[in-house]
Write an enzyme that holds these catalytic residues in place. Sequence first.
Site, PDB file in Angstrom:
ATOM      1  N   HIS A 278       0.813  -1.212   0.000  1.00 16.63           N
ATOM      2  CA  HIS A 278       0.000   0.000   0.000  1.00 16.63           C
ATOM      3  C   HIS A 278       0.851   1.269   0.000  1.00 16.63           C
ATOM      4  O   HIS A 278       0.486   2.259  -0.655  1.00 16.63           O
ATOM      5  CB  HIS A 278      -0.950  -0.005   1.202  1.00 16.63           C
ATOM      6  CG  HIS A 278      -2.111  -0.935   1.037  1.00 16.63           C
ATOM      7  ND1 HIS A 278      -2.391  -1.943   1.928  1.00 16.63           N
ATOM      8  CD2 HIS A 278      -3.054  -1.020   0.069  1.00 16.63           C
ATOM      9  CE1 HIS A 278      -3.462  -2.602   1.527  1.00 16.63           C
ATOM     10  NE2 HIS A 278      -3.888  -2.065   0.400  1.00 16.63           N
TER      11      HIS A 278
ATOM     12  N   ASP B 289     -10.444  -3.167   1.345  1.00 15.97           N
ATOM     13  CA  ASP B 289      -9.820  -3.408   2.651  1.00 15.97           C
ATOM     14  C   ASP B 289      -9.410  -2.112   3.347  1.00 15.97           C
ATOM     15  O   ASP B 289      -9.009  -2.123   4.507  1.00 15.97           O
ATOM     16  CB  ASP B 289      -8.616  -4.338   2.527  1.00 15.97           C
ATOM     17  CG  ASP B 289      -7.534  -3.818   1.587  1.00 15.97           C
ATOM     18  OD1 ASP B 289      -7.300  -2.593   1.550  1.00 15.97           O
ATOM     19  OD2 ASP B 289      -6.915  -4.640   0.894  1.00 15.97           O
TER      20      ASP B 289
ATOM     21  N   ASP C   2     -20.001  -1.407  -9.361  1.00 14.25           N
ATOM     22  CA  ASP C   2     -19.032  -1.494 -10.448  1.00 14.25           C
ATOM     23  C   ASP C   2     -18.293  -0.164 -10.580  1.00 14.25           C
ATOM     24  O   ASP C   2     -18.919   0.885 -10.783  1.00 14.25           O
ATOM     25  CB  ASP C   2     -19.766  -1.827 -11.747  1.00 14.25           C
ATOM     26  CG  ASP C   2     -18.830  -2.149 -12.896  1.00 14.25           C
ATOM     27  OD1 ASP C   2     -17.733  -1.560 -12.968  1.00 14.25           O
ATOM     28  OD2 ASP C   2     -19.192  -2.995 -13.734  1.00 14.25           O
TER      29      ASP C   2
ATOM     30  N   ASP D 163      -6.534  -0.524  -7.026  1.00 12.81           N
ATOM     31  CA  ASP D 163      -6.291  -1.533  -5.993  1.00 12.81           C
ATOM     32  C   ASP D 163      -7.248  -2.687  -6.240  1.00 12.81           C
ATOM     33  O   ASP D 163      -8.159  -2.961  -5.457  1.00 12.81           O
ATOM     34  CB  ASP D 163      -6.488  -0.910  -4.613  1.00 12.81           C
ATOM     35  CG  ASP D 163      -5.908  -1.772  -3.499  1.00 12.81           C
ATOM     36  OD1 ASP D 163      -5.277  -2.796  -3.819  1.00 12.81           O
ATOM     37  OD2 ASP D 163      -6.106  -1.428  -2.326  1.00 12.81           O
TER      38      ASP D 163
END
Length: 292
Positions: free
Chosen positions: A62, A86, A138, A159
């Site tokens: 990250h 996340d 989406d 990501d």
Amino acid sequence: MNAPLLFQPSPDAVYGFADARLVERVESRYQTIEIWDTPQLGRLFTLDGRPMTSAGDEFIYHECMVHPAALAHPAPRAALVLGGGDGGAARQLLKHPGIERIVVAELDAEVVRLTREHLPDVHGGAFDDPRVELVIGDAAHYVAAAAAAAAQFDLVVFDLTPPDSPAAGLYTPAFYAQLKRVLRADAAVSLHLGSPYFHAPRVAALLDELRAAFSHVRTMSTFVPLYGSLWMMAIASDTLDPAALTADTLAERLAARGIDSLRHYDPALHAGLFSASRSVRDKLSPLLKPPG
């Protein structure tokens, strides 16, 4: 019950953890999500059997996905994370005090729910920050709507799962063209490409299409233990060249933004991220084009 947790990044390679414990498995509308405990990297999660993020080494991935691009921009204010359920990318973006808005466009609400519960060290409460807006659905639909509303972003972080996944439509020239409608002139896009040892054809295809869409595309690489390999990333922009930043400039920008708590990325590492060993250059020599 503990059991081996194995990953197969290519047809002829296998690696993993000998003594892992499955904590939870969910079959969502889109994919199979599993939460595991491992002695080596702590808690992690997988999507359709692929490793995504672990508490033990997420900072490597990250930090590299966010800070080289964010520091290349002189004053980023708005960021878009495609995927990122996340919360790890949002958490790193929030370290830049000039950031006023972060949109996380995540396909699967179950990813957010499970990682918020089981991986608190990864998200660090990012979704509770008022600057972060979570959009479930989406990401291509979100970008189309944002373009219609004339929204503009300084940074975009892909990501996402790899191109052979539900995210396939986001790795296309058509999507890059749509994305450019929501990018400011000096914006930067950060992507992960894969392993030069396991995924060379995929890396080649991604870089070819990025170079057709953006004026500057710079490759980065760093070893990510969870992924079992050196891992390649890229920053694409029509105006910014992160590889040209000096260590002094980076140190000044980090100090000006009050960022002093990073665990992997720093100005001394920056140039190394944009270089490659001779073995990787030999394997990917058509891909690793020099700046220019």
